[in-house]
Design an enzyme around this catalytic site. Structure first.
Site, PDB file in Angstrom:
ATOM      1  N   ASN A 281      79.671  27.614  56.023  1.00  0.00           N
ATOM      2  CA  ASN A 281      78.338  27.402  55.338  1.00  0.00           C
ATOM      3  C   ASN A 281      77.555  26.354  56.031  1.00  0.00           C
ATOM      4  OD1 ASN A 281      78.979  29.465  53.675  1.00  0.00           O
ATOM      5  ND2 ASN A 281      79.881  28.012  51.977  1.00  0.00           N
TER       6      ASN A 281
ATOM      7  N   ARG B 245      73.202  36.545  51.350  1.00  0.00           N
ATOM      8  CA  ARG B 245      72.203  35.668  50.651  1.00  0.00           C
ATOM      9  C   ARG B 245      71.738  34.680  51.542  1.00  0.00           C
ATOM     10  NH1 ARG B 245      70.521  34.012  45.536  1.00  0.00           N
ATOM     11  NH2 ARG B 245      70.345  32.034  45.473  1.00  0.00           N
TER      12      ARG B 245
ATOM     13  N   CYS C 116      74.294  39.821  43.350  1.00  0.00           N
ATOM     14  CA  CYS C 116      75.658  39.892  44.191  1.00  0.00           C
ATOM     15  C   CYS C 116      76.874  39.955  43.336  1.00  0.00           C
ATOM     16  CB  CYS C 116      75.664  39.115  45.374  1.00  0.00           C
ATOM     17  SG  CYS C 116      76.115  37.358  44.850  1.00  0.00           S
TER      18      CYS C 116
ATOM     19  N   ASP D  48      83.965  27.617  45.383  1.00  0.00           N
ATOM     20  CA  ASP D  48      84.675  28.477  46.434  1.00  0.00           C
ATOM     21  C   ASP D  48      86.202  28.349  46.370  1.00  0.00           C
ATOM     22  OD1 ASP D  48      81.956  29.105  47.235  1.00  0.00           O
ATOM     23  OD2 ASP D  48      82.026  27.916  48.809  1.00  0.00           O
TER      24      ASP D  48
ATOM     25  N   ILE E  80      79.528  27.004  38.097  1.00  0.00           N
ATOM     26  CA  ILE E  80      78.436  27.391  39.096  1.00  0.00           C
ATOM     27  C   ILE E  80      77.915  28.951  38.969  1.00  0.00           C
ATOM     28  CG2 ILE E  80      77.668  27.056  41.427  1.00  0.00           C
ATOM     29  CD1 ILE E  80      78.588  24.399  40.471  1.00  0.00           C
TER      30      ILE E  80
ATOM     31  N   ARG F 217      84.235  38.087  56.061  1.00  0.00           N
ATOM     32  CA  ARG F 217      82.679  37.639  55.924  1.00  0.00           C
ATOM     33  C   ARG F 217      82.781  36.174  56.216  1.00  0.00           C
ATOM     34  NH1 ARG F 217      78.671  38.887  51.438  1.00  0.00           N
ATOM     35  NH2 ARG F 217      77.905  36.957  52.460  1.00  0.00           N
TER      36      ARG F 217
HETATM   37  N1  EPU Z   1      70.246  28.650  41.684  1.00  0.00           N
HETATM   38  C1  EPU Z   1      69.133  29.019  40.869  1.00  0.00           C
HETATM   39  N2  EPU Z   1      68.007  29.160  41.620  1.00  0.00           N
HETATM   40  C2  EPU Z   1      67.952  29.068  42.955  1.00  0.00           C
HETATM   41  C3  EPU Z   1      68.931  28.589  43.699  1.00  0.00           C
HETATM   42  C4  EPU Z   1      70.270  28.389  42.798  1.00  0.00           C
HETATM   43  O1  EPU Z   1      69.288  29.228  39.598  1.00  0.00           O
HETATM   44  O2  EPU Z   1      66.650  29.146  43.362  1.00  0.00           O
HETATM   45  C5  EPU Z   1      71.495  28.444  40.924  1.00  0.00           C
HETATM   46  C6  EPU Z   1      72.384  29.412  41.276  1.00  0.00           C
HETATM   47  O3  EPU Z   1      72.539  30.668  40.711  1.00  0.00           O
HETATM   48  C7  EPU Z   1      73.798  28.540  40.929  1.00  0.00           C
HETATM   49  C8  EPU Z   1      73.465  27.031  41.361  1.00  0.00           C
HETATM   50  O4  EPU Z   1      72.117  27.149  41.129  1.00  0.00           O
HETATM   51  O5  EPU Z   1      74.135  28.752  39.662  1.00  0.00           O
HETATM   52  C9  EPU Z   1      74.043  26.467  42.620  1.00  0.00           C
HETATM   53  O6  EPU Z   1      73.679  27.479  43.747  1.00  0.00           O
HETATM   54  P1  EPU Z   1      73.528  27.047  45.048  1.00  0.00           P
HETATM   55  O7  EPU Z   1      71.922  27.214  45.462  1.00  0.00           O
HETATM   56  O8  EPU Z   1      74.292  25.693  45.275  1.00  0.00           O
HETATM   57  O9  EPU Z   1      74.255  28.124  45.918  1.00  0.00           O
HETATM   58  P2  EPU Z   1      74.298  28.763  47.258  1.00  0.00           P
HETATM   59  O10 EPU Z   1      73.270  28.064  48.105  1.00  0.00           O
HETATM   60  O11 EPU Z   1      73.527  30.127  46.942  1.00  0.00           O
HETATM   61  C10 EPU Z   1      76.119  27.818  48.653  1.00  0.00           C
HETATM   62  C11 EPU Z   1      76.937  28.734  49.476  1.00  0.00           C
HETATM   63  C12 EPU Z   1      78.258  29.273  48.291  1.00  0.00           C
HETATM   64  C13 EPU Z   1      78.709  28.267  47.437  1.00  0.00           C
HETATM   65  C14 EPU Z   1      77.650  27.646  46.622  1.00  0.00           C
HETATM   66  C15 EPU Z   1      77.871  26.447  45.800  1.00  0.00           C
HETATM   67  C16 EPU Z   1      76.141  29.218  51.456  1.00  0.00           C
HETATM   68  C17 EPU Z   1      75.900  30.161  52.295  1.00  0.00           C
HETATM   69  N3  EPU Z   1      76.733  29.661  50.205  1.00  0.00           N
HETATM   70  O12 EPU Z   1      75.575  28.983  48.028  1.00  0.00           O
HETATM   71  O13 EPU Z   1      79.221  29.619  49.189  1.00  0.00           O
HETATM   72  O14 EPU Z   1      79.517  28.755  46.408  1.00  0.00           O
HETATM   73  O15 EPU Z   1      76.640  26.885  47.549  1.00  0.00           O
HETATM   74  O16 EPU Z   1      78.856  25.527  46.345  1.00  0.00           O
HETATM   75  O17 EPU Z   1      76.359  27.793  51.779  1.00  0.00           O
HETATM   76  C18 EPU Z   1      80.917  31.384  49.599  1.00  0.00           C
HETATM   77  O18 EPU Z   1      81.154  30.748  50.871  1.00  0.00           O
HETATM   78  O19 EPU Z   1      81.916  31.936  49.186  1.00  0.00           O
HETATM   79  C19 EPU Z   1      80.063  30.969  48.979  1.00  0.00           C
HETATM   80  C20 EPU Z   1      79.341  31.954  47.708  1.00  0.00           C
END
Ligand code: EPU
Length: 440
Positions: A23, A93, A117, A305, A327, A396
């Site tokens: 990440n 994503r 997803c 995670d 989350i 992945r």
């Molecule tokens: N959210 C919204 N709107 C948005 C963006 C986020 O409602 O525009 C919500 C999400 O649905 C969630 C919360 O805000 O409920 C936090 O989501 P976040 O944006 O922090 O998650 P992300 O950036 O999509 C990254 C990691 C995830 C990890 C999460 C939380 C990457 C590529 N992915 O996802 O990693 O679980 O932060 O720490 O960095 C994984 O590696 O398996 C994975 C899913």
């Protein structure tokens, strides 16, 4: 799809080196494309998501390849296309990070909506609102986000909820905007800090990463540079739990213990003995894990995670554990763990896990990356043989998880799906080959 065949019951023993953080790697590879000139990135894990982002950027015109020392070279000078392909973006994503990149670099982006997803609906509304605050015009047409800005202008943006992806996408866009951007309620994850350090090493002016207010003074140009990314705290946490669930004794190398504080505390509460070195962790488990209650939270809280791997360990704990997921919608693995004899009830965002004395091998399916990891761990502890399908989802985000576990004594075998002989051959073969040749 490939399968893993695991015969459980062997305590894991030995030393394992933790790979670079997936990440961190994903946004940093994208950030390399904001610059002029070449970046050379070290410690990049060779997992499927890294390949996917590299292929997307290559389609947009960047040159990207791994050299023989497994360093990733990125030359973005030919990146001139602004339309990202649906087939690649829908796979992951994090590919939505190219929106911030393209807006900053070309003033125009057409990127498919990443959509839902296995973790629930996962919208990108915060990202889009942030881009609009920076002056971009956004339209959604035929499933594509079409974003345009003659010039991005710095702005004060309050992110509704701590969001890793939004913070990263806005840092990418704002680093080359005109004027100052302030991100409030920004995510504090180590991967956000890693990206800020890398961008600053290319000439960006970002302050406050790691706190919830990040200030970005936009600059006109960035210069490619050499950078080594941080270790994967989620992979490290997965190995700590693997040690706990198998009553093993492991030394983890190439870790940043500070990034694992909440994980270490919860694992100690479960009875694991953990000794910290500068960049190592010695982990020992001498009996059945104890039950632990926890709630996932943004960093520095317990990471979502690791919720599933930890729940796998709690399924054989002495006592009842209550795990609340705050989350994502992330309990689909529970049905699979039940097939192995786990006693878990889910009530909305909470899993109530009554520890059983033993899990038994079964045929199960990985429904997402971390769910797959949880099943691998459960299988390592289970009596008999477990067959896990959908292993590509685990690939992945884990670099050679099965190979590393085998080196620690696990009885684990990969059954290919027929299209490639082994995952190693797949990596060393078509994927690595295509990346080695990229743009050259
Ligand atoms: N959210 C919204 N709107 C948005 C963006 C986020 O409602 O525009 C919500 C999400 O649905 C969630 C919360 O805000 O409920 C936090 O989501 P976040 O944006 O922090 O998650 P992300 O950036 O999509 C990254 C990691 C995830 C990890 C999460 C939380 C990457 C590529 N992915 O996802 O990693 O679980 O932060 O720490 O960095 C994984 O590696 O398996 C994975 C899913």
């Amino acid at each position: 799809m490939a399968k893993l065949l695991i015969r459980g019951g062997t305590p894991l023993k030995g030393m394992v080196n933790i790979s670079g953080a997936k990440n961190s790697a994903l946004p940093i590879i994208v950030a390399a494309c904001l610059a002029d000139g070449e970046s050379i990135l070290e410690n990049i894990p060779q997992d499927i998501d890294v390949y996917t982002i590299s292929l997307i950027l290559r389609e947009l015109g960047a040159e990207i390849w791994f050299d023989e020392k497994k360093r990733l070279h990125v030359i973005p000078d030919g990146l001139e296309r602004y339309q990202a392909s649906y087939d690649l973006v829908r796979k992951m994503r994090a590919s939505f990070y190219v929106t911030g990149l393209l807006l900053a670099r070309l003033g125009k982006a057409e990127v498919p909506l990443p959509g839902g997803c296995a973790l629930g609906s996962r919208p990108v509304d915060y990202h889009l609102k942030g881009f609009q605050s920076l002056g971009a015009k956004i339209n959604i047409e035929h499933g594509f986000v079409k974003a345009e800005a003659d010039e991005l202008m710095g702005s004060k943006i309050y992110i509704n909820r701590s969001s890793v992806g939004t913070t990263i996408n806005l840092m990418l866009a704002a680093s080359r905007a005109k004027g100052t951007t302030i991100l409030e309620n920004a995510a504090k994850e180590p991967e956000v800090v890693d990206l800020a350090i890398y961008l600053n090493s290319m000439g960006a002016r970002i302050r406050g990463a790691g706190t919830d207010v990040i200030r970005i003074d936009g600059v006109d140009t960035l210069k490619g540079t050499e950078y080594g990314i941080i270790a994967d705290r989620i992979e490290a946490g997965t190995f700590i739990v693997a040690c706990g669930i198998t009553n093993g004794e492991l030394v983890l190398g190439n870790v940043v213990p500070e990034h694992l504080r909440s994980t270490i505390l919860k694992c100690e509460e479960a009875g694991l003995e953990i000794e910290e070195g500068t960049n190592t962790l010695r982990v020992r488990s001498t009996g059945r894990p104890l039950s632990v209650d926890l709630e996932t939270a943004p960093y520095p809280g317990f990471p979502t995670d690791l919720q599933q791997p930890f729940a796998a360990m709690m399924s054989i704990a002495d006592g009842t554990s209550i795990i609340r997921e705050t989350i994502f919608d992330r309990f689909r693995y529970v049905d699979e763990l039940r097939r192995m004899g786990a006693d878990i009830r889910v009530d909305r965002d909470t899993a109530i896990i009554r520890g059983v004395s033993e899990l038994t091998g079964a045929q199960v399916e990985a429904t997402d990356l971390r769910a797959g990891a949880a099943l691998v761990l459960a299988a390592l502890a289970a009596k008999g043989e477990t067959e896990i399908s959908g292993v590509e989802l685990v690939d992945r985000g884990y670099e050679h998880l099965d190979v590393k576990l085998r080196q620690l004594g696990a009885d684990i075998e990969r059954i290919p799906d027929g299209e490639e002989d082994t995952f190693e051959e797949y990596l060393e073969g078509p994927l690595l080959e295509s990346l080695s040749k990229m743009g050259r």
